[in-house]
Write a protein that holds these residues in place. Sequence first.
Motif, PDB file in Angstrom:
ATOM      1  N   LYS A  96       0.748  -1.068  -0.048  1.00  0.00           N
ATOM      2  CA  LYS A  96      -0.020   0.024  -0.203  1.00  0.00           C
ATOM      3  C   LYS A  96       0.758   1.263  -0.091  1.00  0.00           C
ATOM      4  O   LYS A  96       0.910   2.031  -1.010  1.00  0.00           O
ATOM      5  N   ALA A  97       1.944   1.093   0.835  1.00  0.00           N
ATOM      6  CA  ALA A  97       2.817   2.691   0.860  1.00  0.00           C
ATOM      7  C   ALA A  97       3.612   2.520  -0.371  1.00  0.00           C
ATOM      8  O   ALA A  97       3.872   3.711  -1.012  1.00  0.00           O
ATOM      9  N   ALA A 102       4.386   5.519  -5.370  1.00  0.00           N
ATOM     10  CA  ALA A 102       4.523   5.468  -6.900  1.00  0.00           C
ATOM     11  C   ALA A 102       3.483   6.165  -7.742  1.00  0.00           C
ATOM     12  O   ALA A 102       3.430   6.263  -8.744  1.00  0.00           O
ATOM     13  N   GLY A 103       2.309   7.065  -6.838  1.00  0.00           N
ATOM     14  CA  GLY A 103       1.260   7.698  -7.437  1.00  0.00           C
ATOM     15  C   GLY A 103       0.243   6.810  -8.148  1.00  0.00           C
ATOM     16  O   GLY A 103      -0.536   7.400  -8.777  1.00  0.00           O
ATOM     17  N   VAL A 104       0.037   5.586  -7.578  1.00  0.00           N
ATOM     18  CA  VAL A 104      -0.854   4.756  -7.944  1.00  0.00           C
ATOM     19  C   VAL A 104      -1.998   4.929  -6.920  1.00  0.00           C
ATOM     20  O   VAL A 104      -1.819   4.670  -5.809  1.00  0.00           O
ATOM     21  N   ALA A 105      -3.216   5.329  -7.379  1.00  0.00           N
ATOM     22  CA  ALA A 105      -4.357   5.944  -6.577  1.00  0.00           C
ATOM     23  C   ALA A 105      -5.013   4.402  -6.076  1.00  0.00           C
ATOM     24  O   ALA A 105      -5.250   3.549  -6.769  1.00  0.00           O
ATOM     25  N   ILE A 106      -5.377   4.226  -4.826  1.00  0.00           N
ATOM     26  CA  ILE A 106      -5.812   3.375  -4.319  1.00  0.00           C
ATOM     27  C   ILE A 106      -7.356   3.409  -4.498  1.00  0.00           C
ATOM     28  O   ILE A 106      -8.057   4.401  -3.754  1.00  0.00           O
ATOM     29  N   ARG A 107      -8.139   2.495  -4.939  1.00  0.00           N
ATOM     30  CA  ARG A 107      -9.411   2.675  -5.277  1.00  0.00           C
ATOM     31  C   ARG A 107     -10.436   2.043  -4.216  1.00  0.00           C
ATOM     32  O   ARG A 107     -11.399   2.386  -4.050  1.00  0.00           O
ATOM     33  N   GLU A 109     -10.396  -1.011  -0.362  1.00  0.00           N
ATOM     34  CA  GLU A 109      -9.663  -2.034   0.463  1.00  0.00           C
ATOM     35  C   GLU A 109     -10.972  -2.790   0.992  1.00  0.00           C
ATOM     36  O   GLU A 109     -12.013  -2.377   1.240  1.00  0.00           O
ATOM     37  N   MET A 110     -10.650  -3.859   1.188  1.00  0.00           N
ATOM     38  CA  MET A 110     -11.465  -4.876   1.786  1.00  0.00           C
ATOM     39  C   MET A 110     -10.964  -5.844   2.915  1.00  0.00           C
ATOM     40  O   MET A 110      -9.698  -6.169   2.660  1.00  0.00           O
ATOM     41  N   ALA A 111     -11.732  -6.141   4.136  1.00  0.00           N
ATOM     42  CA  ALA A 111     -11.196  -6.972   5.032  1.00  0.00           C
ATOM     43  C   ALA A 111     -12.243  -8.013   4.972  1.00  0.00           C
ATOM     44  O   ALA A 111     -13.597  -7.627   5.385  1.00  0.00           O
ATOM     45  N   TRP A 112     -12.009  -9.324   4.363  1.00  0.00           N
ATOM     46  CA  TRP A 112     -12.801 -10.355   4.327  1.00  0.00           C
ATOM     47  C   TRP A 112     -13.039 -11.155   5.593  1.00  0.00           C
ATOM     48  O   TRP A 112     -12.057 -11.184   6.472  1.00  0.00           O
ATOM     49  N   GLN A 113     -14.224 -11.707   5.438  1.00  0.00           N
ATOM     50  CA  GLN A 113     -14.709 -12.407   6.753  1.00  0.00           C
ATOM     51  C   GLN A 113     -13.872 -13.489   7.063  1.00  0.00           C
ATOM     52  O   GLN A 113     -13.640 -14.027   8.115  1.00  0.00           O
ATOM     53  N   ARG A 114     -13.162 -14.013   6.213  1.00  0.00           N
ATOM     54  CA  ARG A 114     -12.097 -15.346   6.259  1.00  0.00           C
ATOM     55  C   ARG A 114     -10.634 -14.755   6.918  1.00  0.00           C
ATOM     56  O   ARG A 114     -10.132 -15.475   7.097  1.00  0.00           O
ATOM     57  N   GLY A 115     -10.796 -13.536   6.917  1.00  0.00           N
ATOM     58  CA  GLY A 115      -9.478 -12.747   7.491  1.00  0.00           C
ATOM     59  C   GLY A 115      -8.593 -12.253   6.343  1.00  0.00           C
ATOM     60  O   GLY A 115      -7.415 -11.708   6.966  1.00  0.00           O
ATOM     61  N   GLY A 116      -8.665 -12.575   5.235  1.00  0.00           N
ATOM     62  CA  GLY A 116      -8.010 -11.973   4.163  1.00  0.00           C
ATOM     63  C   GLY A 116      -8.150 -10.555   3.958  1.00  0.00           C
ATOM     64  O   GLY A 116      -9.240 -10.045   4.424  1.00  0.00           O
ATOM     65  N   LYS A 117      -7.202  -9.893   3.318  1.00  0.00           N
ATOM     66  CA  LYS A 117      -7.508  -8.457   2.968  1.00  0.00           C
ATOM     67  C   LYS A 117      -6.954  -8.240   1.447  1.00  0.00           C
ATOM     68  O   LYS A 117      -6.471  -8.814   1.100  1.00  0.00           O
ATOM     69  N   SER A 118      -7.651  -7.053   0.814  1.00  0.00           N
ATOM     70  CA  SER A 118      -7.837  -6.838  -0.640  1.00  0.00           C
ATOM     71  C   SER A 118      -7.246  -5.548  -0.585  1.00  0.00           C
ATOM     72  O   SER A 118      -8.129  -4.602  -0.040  1.00  0.00           O
ATOM     73  N   LEU A 119      -6.627  -5.113  -1.650  1.00  0.00           N
ATOM     74  CA  LEU A 119      -6.136  -3.747  -1.935  1.00  0.00           C
ATOM     75  C   LEU A 119      -6.362  -3.313  -3.313  1.00  0.00           C
ATOM     76  O   LEU A 119      -5.939  -4.182  -4.201  1.00  0.00           O
ATOM     77  N   TYR A 120      -7.399  -2.771  -3.966  1.00  0.00           N
ATOM     78  CA  TYR A 120      -7.859  -2.478  -5.231  1.00  0.00           C
ATOM     79  C   TYR A 120      -6.995  -1.218  -5.846  1.00  0.00           C
ATOM     80  O   TYR A 120      -7.005   0.039  -5.240  1.00  0.00           O
ATOM     81  N   PHE A 121      -6.633  -1.236  -7.031  1.00  0.00           N
ATOM     82  CA  PHE A 121      -6.004   0.202  -7.849  1.00  0.00           C
ATOM     83  C   PHE A 121      -6.098  -0.417  -9.543  1.00  0.00           C
ATOM     84  O   PHE A 121      -6.486  -1.290  -9.848  1.00  0.00           O
ATOM     85  N   ASP A 122      -6.125   0.642 -10.087  1.00  0.00           N
ATOM     86  CA  ASP A 122      -6.102   0.756 -11.590  1.00  0.00           C
ATOM     87  C   ASP A 122      -4.660   0.632 -12.219  1.00  0.00           C
ATOM     88  O   ASP A 122      -3.874   1.189 -11.902  1.00  0.00           O
ATOM     89  N   ASP A 123      -4.822  -0.245 -13.375  1.00  0.00           N
ATOM     90  CA  ASP A 123      -3.748   0.103 -14.301  1.00  0.00           C
ATOM     91  C   ASP A 123      -3.902   1.198 -15.228  1.00  0.00           C
ATOM     92  O   ASP A 123      -5.140   1.723 -15.017  1.00  0.00           O
ATOM     93  N   PRO A 124      -2.909   1.436 -16.014  1.00  0.00           N
ATOM     94  CA  PRO A 124      -3.438   2.956 -16.952  1.00  0.00           C
ATOM     95  C   PRO A 124      -4.536   2.560 -17.859  1.00  0.00           C
ATOM     96  O   PRO A 124      -4.815   3.692 -18.368  1.00  0.00           O
ATOM     97  N   ASP A 125      -4.941   1.383 -18.080  1.00  0.00           N
ATOM     98  CA  ASP A 125      -5.851   1.096 -18.993  1.00  0.00           C
ATOM     99  C   ASP A 125      -7.204   1.128 -18.359  1.00  0.00           C
ATOM    100  O   ASP A 125      -8.313   0.651 -18.694  1.00  0.00           O
ATOM    101  N   GLY A 126      -7.434   1.240 -17.109  1.00  0.00           N
ATOM    102  CA  GLY A 126      -8.581   1.092 -16.408  1.00  0.00           C
ATOM    103  C   GLY A 126      -9.085  -0.143 -15.857  1.00  0.00           C
ATOM    104  O   GLY A 126      -9.922  -0.604 -15.484  1.00  0.00           O
ATOM    105  N   ASN A 127      -8.048  -1.470 -16.204  1.00  0.00           N
ATOM    106  CA  ASN A 127      -8.247  -2.584 -15.392  1.00  0.00           C
ATOM    107  C   ASN A 127      -7.904  -2.680 -13.920  1.00  0.00           C
ATOM    108  O   ASN A 127      -7.229  -1.871 -13.361  1.00  0.00           O
ATOM    109  N   VAL A 128      -8.911  -3.281 -13.321  1.00  0.00           N
ATOM    110  CA  VAL A 128      -8.972  -3.398 -11.987  1.00  0.00           C
ATOM    111  C   VAL A 128      -8.036  -4.380 -11.474  1.00  0.00           C
ATOM    112  O   VAL A 128      -8.471  -5.567 -11.348  1.00  0.00           O
TER     113      VAL A 128
END
Length: 140
Positions: A96-97, A102-107, A109-128
């Motif tokens: 995340k840091a 690097a100037g990548v915007a974080i779109r 974050e999720m804290a999942w019920q099973r304990g996992g975490k997810s961080l979402y961001f886009d590539d330059p073409d908008g792919n998530v």
Amino acid sequence: MSTRPPLRGILETAVFADDLARAQAFYGGVLGLDCVLDTPRMLTYAVAPREVLLVFKRGATREDSVTPEGVIPGHHTEGPAHFAFAIDAADYAGWKAYLEAAGVAIRGEMAWQRGGKSLYFDDPDGNVLELATPGLWPNY
């Protein structure tokens, strides 16, 4: 009926990009992936053992590709795609840091019920893109 042979995982994941040089700057530069194939049609990256990311030039793979080795059927998609990279839980804050620096915007974050975490961001073409820790799915 014959017995179904086992699947061994997902070998390739694909996204589409309008500008391969810009995609290379992001996937090779920002994310640090090793580019193993660079052609006018596509870039390929070794992500982890037995895992490859394909970045196709949008529109360049619509038609079948006939080669001396065989035929690759045409394929294409419209709009943004999604895929997730697996990361260790201990690396979540570091990623995340790093992305923010690097100037990548974080779109999101999720804290999942099973304990996992997810961080979402886009590539330059908008792919998530997603960075996911163990605990997201029962098998990860």
